[in-house]
Design a protein around this motif. Structure first.
Motif, mmCIF file in Angstrom:
data_model
loop_
_atom_site.group_PDB
_atom_site.id
_atom_site.type_symbol
_atom_site.label_atom_id
_atom_site.label_comp_id
_atom_site.label_asym_id
_atom_site.label_seq_id
_atom_site.Cartn_x
_atom_site.Cartn_y
_atom_site.Cartn_z
ATOM 1 N N TYR A 184 0.828 -1.202 0.000
ATOM 2 C CA TYR A 184 0.000 0.000 0.000
ATOM 3 C C TYR A 184 0.865 1.255 0.000
ATOM 4 O O TYR A 184 1.687 1.449 0.906
ATOM 5 C CB TYR A 184 -0.921 0.008 1.211
ATOM 6 C CG TYR A 184 -1.881 1.186 1.255
ATOM 7 C CD1 TYR A 184 -2.798 1.389 0.232
ATOM 8 C CD2 TYR A 184 -1.848 2.087 2.305
ATOM 9 C CE1 TYR A 184 -3.668 2.461 0.257
ATOM 10 C CE2 TYR A 184 -2.727 3.160 2.345
ATOM 11 C CZ TYR A 184 -3.633 3.348 1.319
ATOM 12 O OH TYR A 184 -4.504 4.411 1.350
ATOM 13 N N TYR B 34 -6.265 -4.815 -5.328
ATOM 14 C CA TYR B 34 -5.063 -4.564 -4.532
ATOM 15 C C TYR B 34 -4.133 -5.768 -4.531
ATOM 16 O O TYR B 34 -2.928 -5.636 -4.716
ATOM 17 C CB TYR B 34 -5.449 -4.220 -3.086
ATOM 18 C CG TYR B 34 -6.055 -2.855 -2.924
ATOM 19 C CD1 TYR B 34 -5.267 -1.718 -3.024
ATOM 20 C CD2 TYR B 34 -7.410 -2.705 -2.654
ATOM 21 C CE1 TYR B 34 -5.814 -0.460 -2.868
ATOM 22 C CE2 TYR B 34 -7.970 -1.446 -2.493
ATOM 23 C CZ TYR B 34 -7.167 -0.322 -2.597
ATOM 24 O OH TYR B 34 -7.718 0.925 -2.448
ATOM 25 N N PHE C 87 -2.858 3.453 -5.041
ATOM 26 C CA PHE C 87 -2.207 2.159 -4.931
ATOM 27 C C PHE C 87 -1.260 1.953 -6.094
ATOM 28 O O PHE C 87 -1.623 2.193 -7.239
ATOM 29 C CB PHE C 87 -3.237 1.029 -4.898
ATOM 30 C CG PHE C 87 -2.615 -0.334 -4.897
ATOM 31 C CD1 PHE C 87 -2.018 -0.811 -3.754
ATOM 32 C CD2 PHE C 87 -2.622 -1.115 -6.043
ATOM 33 C CE1 PHE C 87 -1.439 -2.075 -3.727
ATOM 34 C CE2 PHE C 87 -2.040 -2.378 -6.030
ATOM 35 C CZ PHE C 87 -1.471 -2.848 -4.874
#
Length: 315
Positions: free
Chosen positions: A45, A262, A313
């Motif tokens: 992150y 992610y 991200f």
């Protein structure tokens, strides 16, 4: 030694053990915000976009915020108290590890180590080192296993920062959530790469320390520094196992950071390793002061720009 002296000696050792643990609590508490930021970096992150910069050799590059800037960002979002997210389960894990190590040492009779002899033969030295290495491996493996559930809870509490979830807001609530989502095995997510990395680092550091002190260094004063140097070197070499372990602790956990886009739902730590290796992400978080973006980028007008999936991200 009389019975009174034995009791006094045992009491002194007990006091030293708990004073050392109290010191570790203070150190862990003080450094926790930086550990928090490091974990977020390890799981991929990056809330602050990289900025154009130049490397030490003058080449154009994309520079990521250092650890202090990252901690400042966390504080700006969650406040000062938010910097200590995950501290309670981490301290619980440390306490359990300390107790387990102490009990294991008692079981293996490691209380009284023989002093190093001036004229120790190579055979005696080798046997002593092997015995010590076996004991260290058993003790270390046990402490990693008993602390892993608390490590998973700690990492998932920290990982909530990404999606602003509140699933893991307390120790008992976290236990219930992990059991509900992943079952008993969920408490040991990431255990294999964590233990493998720690054990390999221990073996490498121990082997190098023994070899260097035995065959290359004669001065007794210098031998004291060999162990610390080799521990640092071996930890750096085995660092990718930390990254993989923390990624496995959050993948398929129901948290935003543990799900696409992610992070893929990894089925095994080997799959995670191969994916991160392909993306050149196995060492992320290893450098905390000078950090460069190594993901996909495009050069426009002579300046490199990152190619991201999300605005906050970096893949």
């Amino acid at each position: 030694m009389s019975k009174v002296q034995e009791i006094a000696e045992m009491s002194k050792k007990q006091e030293n053990k708990w004073s050392n643990f109290a010191f570790r609590i203070i150190v862990n508490s003080a450094s926790h915000p930086f550990e928090y930021a490091k974990v977020l970096i390890q799981i991929g992150y990056e809330p602050i976009p990289p900025r154009p910069a130049k490397t030490f050799f003058g080449k154009p590059a994309l520079k990521l915020p250092n650890i202090f800037q990252y901690v400042k960002h966390i504080k700006s979002v969650d406040g000062f108290v938010g910097l200590y997210t995950g501290l309670a389960p981490k301290l619980c894990g440390n306490l359990l590890s300390t107790i387990a190590a102490h009990k294991c040492a008692e079981f293996l009779n490691l209380g009284d180590e023989e002093e190093e002899l001036e004229e120790e033969t190579e055979e005696q030295s080798k046997k002593k080192w092997i015995k010590s290495m076996k004991s260290d491996l058993i003790t270390h493996s046990l402490t990693v296993i008993v602390s892993q559930p608390f490590h998973v809870i700690t990492v998932r509490m920290m990982a909530q920062f990404v999606g602003k979830e509140t699933k893991y807001c307390g120790l008992f609530t976290s236990i219930r959530e992990i059991y509900h989502d992943n079952g008993i095995l969920g408490f040991f997510s990431g255990l294999v790469p964590r233990m493998l990395g720690d054990v390999l680092a221990l073996i490498l550091a121990g082997s190098l320390t023994y070899t260097i002190n035995r065959y290359f260094i004669e001065e007794r004063e210098l031998k004291v520094y060999t162990g610390a140097t080799m521990n640092f070197l071996s930890s750096a070499i085995m660092y990718p196992f930390q990254v993989v372990s923390n990624c496995m602790a959050v993948t398929n956990s129901g948290l935003a950071i543990g799900s696409p886009a992610y992070m893929p739902h990894y089925n095994s730590w080997v799959q995670c390793w191969l994916d991160l290796s392909k993306k050149n992400q196995l060492k992320r978080g290893s450098s905390l002061l000078v950090r460069y973006y190594v993901g996909p980028s495009i050069t426009i007008g002579g300046k490199p720009l990152p190619i991201t999936k999300e605005s906050n991200f970096i893949s």
